[in-house]
Enzyme design. Sequence first.
Site, mmCIF file in Angstrom:
data_model
loop_
_atom_site.group_PDB
_atom_site.id
_atom_site.type_symbol
_atom_site.label_atom_id
_atom_site.label_comp_id
_atom_site.label_asym_id
_atom_site.label_seq_id
_atom_site.Cartn_x
_atom_site.Cartn_y
_atom_site.Cartn_z
ATOM 1 N N SER A 274 5.223 -6.936 3.548
ATOM 2 C CA SER A 274 5.787 -7.217 4.866
ATOM 3 C C SER A 274 6.591 -8.528 4.861
ATOM 4 C CB SER A 274 4.660 -7.299 5.891
ATOM 5 O OG SER A 274 3.765 -8.323 5.513
ATOM 6 N N GLU B 255 9.446 -3.682 13.086
ATOM 7 C CA GLU B 255 9.075 -2.620 12.148
ATOM 8 C C GLU B 255 7.782 -1.972 12.637
ATOM 9 O OE1 GLU B 255 7.776 -3.751 8.129
ATOM 10 O OE2 GLU B 255 8.924 -2.045 7.363
ATOM 11 N N PHE C 196 0.806 -1.221 0.000
ATOM 12 C CA PHE C 196 0.000 0.000 0.000
ATOM 13 C C PHE C 196 0.842 1.275 0.000
ATOM 14 C CE2 PHE C 196 0.984 -0.105 4.522
ATOM 15 C CZ PHE C 196 1.100 1.245 4.830
ATOM 16 N N CYS D 181 9.727 1.717 3.364
ATOM 17 C CA CYS D 181 10.613 0.615 3.745
ATOM 18 C C CYS D 181 12.027 1.137 3.965
ATOM 19 C CB CYS D 181 10.601 -0.473 2.687
ATOM 20 S SG CYS D 181 11.341 0.047 1.154
ATOM 21 N N LYS E 42 -1.636 -7.080 -9.243
ATOM 22 C CA LYS E 42 -2.645 -7.063 -8.186
ATOM 23 C C LYS E 42 -2.223 -5.961 -7.212
ATOM 24 C CE LYS E 42 -3.015 -8.502 -4.127
ATOM 25 N NZ LYS E 42 -3.615 -7.295 -3.488
HETATM 26 P P1 NAD Z 1 1.439 -6.695 3.208
HETATM 27 O O1 NAD Z 1 2.456 -7.779 3.314
HETATM 28 O O2 NAD Z 1 0.372 -6.641 4.226
HETATM 29 O O3 NAD Z 1 0.675 -6.785 1.791
HETATM 30 C C1 NAD Z 1 1.367 -6.706 0.577
HETATM 31 C C2 NAD Z 1 0.530 -7.364 -0.515
HETATM 32 O O4 NAD Z 1 0.376 -8.755 -0.248
HETATM 33 C C3 NAD Z 1 -0.870 -6.805 -0.669
HETATM 34 O O5 NAD Z 1 -1.171 -6.729 -2.043
HETATM 35 C C4 NAD Z 1 -1.755 -7.835 0.020
HETATM 36 O O6 NAD Z 1 -3.051 -7.898 -0.530
HETATM 37 C C5 NAD Z 1 -1.003 -9.127 -0.230
HETATM 38 N N1 NAD Z 1 -1.115 -10.129 0.844
HETATM 39 C C6 NAD Z 1 -1.273 -9.905 2.163
HETATM 40 N N2 NAD Z 1 -1.248 -11.074 2.837
HETATM 41 C C7 NAD Z 1 -1.054 -12.052 1.915
HETATM 42 C C8 NAD Z 1 -0.922 -13.472 1.975
HETATM 43 N N3 NAD Z 1 -0.962 -14.120 3.133
HETATM 44 N N4 NAD Z 1 -0.723 -14.155 0.823
HETATM 45 C C9 NAD Z 1 -0.646 -13.505 -0.357
HETATM 46 N N5 NAD Z 1 -0.754 -12.167 -0.474
HETATM 47 C C10 NAD Z 1 -0.955 -11.444 0.644
HETATM 48 O O7 NAD Z 1 2.257 -5.325 3.148
HETATM 49 P P2 NAD Z 1 1.697 -3.828 3.181
HETATM 50 O O8 NAD Z 1 1.192 -3.536 4.553
HETATM 51 O O9 NAD Z 1 0.813 -3.575 2.025
HETATM 52 O O10 NAD Z 1 3.044 -3.011 2.916
HETATM 53 C C11 NAD Z 1 3.905 -2.573 3.932
HETATM 54 C C12 NAD Z 1 5.131 -3.463 4.027
HETATM 55 O O11 NAD Z 1 5.822 -3.465 2.793
HETATM 56 C C13 NAD Z 1 6.141 -2.967 5.056
HETATM 57 O O12 NAD Z 1 6.623 -4.076 5.775
HETATM 58 C C14 NAD Z 1 7.246 -2.362 4.208
HETATM 59 O O13 NAD Z 1 8.529 -2.351 4.805
HETATM 60 C C15 NAD Z 1 7.221 -3.267 3.013
HETATM 61 N N6 NAD Z 1 7.821 -2.645 1.835
HETATM 62 C C16 NAD Z 1 9.033 -3.123 1.432
HETATM 63 C C17 NAD Z 1 9.685 -2.552 0.339
HETATM 64 C C18 NAD Z 1 11.019 -3.064 -0.103
HETATM 65 O O14 NAD Z 1 11.430 -2.734 -1.214
HETATM 66 N N7 NAD Z 1 11.734 -3.833 0.685
HETATM 67 C C19 NAD Z 1 9.067 -1.498 -0.345
HETATM 68 C C20 NAD Z 1 7.815 -1.040 0.078
HETATM 69 C C21 NAD Z 1 7.208 -1.641 1.182
#
Ligand code: NAD
Length: 484
Positions: free
Chosen positions: A228, A384, A151, A283, A175
């Site tokens: 995450s 985090e 997000f 991140c 997605k």
């Molecule tokens: P999230 O893991 O909750 O969700 C990310 C995506 O995965 C969403 O599209 C969600 O619908 C999907 N999803 C959630 N649970 C799932 C599951 N069990 N199986 C399959 N798909 C699933 O992450 P978020 O809250 O949207 O984003 C924030 C996180 O992203 C933070 O931890 C941040 O550090 C990380 N992030 C990392 C980078 C990087 O380059 N390392 C960049 C941006 C964000």
Amino acid sequence: MTPQTLRNYIDGRWTASEAAEAAEVHNPANGEVIARAPLSTAAEVGAAVAAAGAAFQEWRETPPLVRARAMFRLKGLMEGRFEELARVITTEHGKIIDEARGEVRRAIENVEVACGLPALLMGYNAEDIAVGIDEEAVLQPVGVYACIAPFNFPAMVPFWFLPYAIGCGNTYIVKPSEVCPMSQNLLFELLDEADLPPGVVNLVNGARGTAEALLAHPGVAGVSFVGSTPVARQIYATAAAHGKRAQCQAGAKNCLVVMPDADLARAVPNLLTSAFGTAGQRCLAGSLVLAVGGAYEPLKERLVAAAARLKVGDGLDESVQMGPLATRQARERVLGYIERGLAEGARLLLDGRGVTMPGYPDGYFVGPTIFDQVRPEMAIAREEIFGPVLGIIPVANLDEALEIINGSPYGNAASLFTDSGRAAREFRYRARCGNIGINIGIAAPIATFPFAGMKNSFFGDLHGQGRDAIQFFTDRKVVISRWF
Ligand code: NAD
């Protein structure tokens, strides 16, 4: 106004999802529901994969120069709707409008690099590997790829992948995050206008179930995930179990080390942007300051004074410097961490709880928060938080700072503020993090470099962007020839 239910873009057409459920999208500044993202079904994922699969052969045979022209068109379209894209990001996510503009710029930069793919997609060769025998390596596209996006950079992150994937001759499915899907939907309107053949790019709205359908589908060759750490780890394993290649960029806990010789007048604004930019939901956000020796006292005072002056509010107001958190749940999580820090014995120097915005009673605001006397073993130092909470840890020297950084399960980013080239060299050499900043608070790689990450911040070997992207989105085929 009734919030619109977003549609999917499959096979070159916008189609209403048949899903029974939808996720509500909120404007975090005022809590209003502004859209609904359907939780698309496995059948809809199947239709997108079928469309992408059917489009692949003709698209891979399309000369790279012709594919690149679509990227040039897309860039023009994105520039034309630049401000609108930025405003949509701020409205769905809460980040301030200038940060949203920065995000759109970064998305465009990836399209610009993809415009040059014809020159980057070349293989290599050697004559006479044996008498009269030549050998060459050629790069070929693989098939259908998909992106599962987070997000926090809802417009940019899918563009770490999509322009390279299709520029290399693959077809694609995005997605978007169900929390902030609107800017990606707008970008697909532009992709539609860019005149790509139907099926080359597809958008399927949804949440976990939709992502799982993509991961299980035999027609998907590879997945780019950003999100995450627990989900990244799970997706990496699931992708492997289904025989897909995967790159999974994950969570972070980044340290900002300040040496006694650092120029504090220059360092403090960098530290502030790192910790409180995008309300800490990056991140690459610095969430721990490791203040070395004599840097500690003066730095602490300056940081608190400067952070207390940050103007918090609706990100669409140009004078605001920090917006709300993206969701009500995120706000509750961050408030929970502040309570936890207090219970663990850290000292609260600046308290962002109880921040209220006149005219925005239902916004998800938390003000800049600074803890002092944080210890590395505390949850607020290890986990985090993903919010505007900065912890200060006094350390004796650079060795101690590096021990804390390298002892963290995460390895996304780390920054050093110093005047000493020797200290900088030591830091960049020894810190086990993918993105290193020297007198830079947010070490964000530009599109020609990989967006790196180590340890629990990245699962895979090839990262998004840069040359890694070309490797991820191609197969290397070796041809050995002898002509009689
Ligand atoms: P999230 O893991 O909750 O969700 C990310 C995506 O995965 C969403 O599209 C969600 O619908 C999907 N999803 C959630 N649970 C799932 C599951 N069990 N199986 C399959 N798909 C699933 O992450 P978020 O809250 O949207 O984003 C924030 C996180 O992203 C933070 O931890 C941040 O550090 C990380 N992030 C990392 C980078 C990087 O380059 N390392 C960049 C941006 C964000």
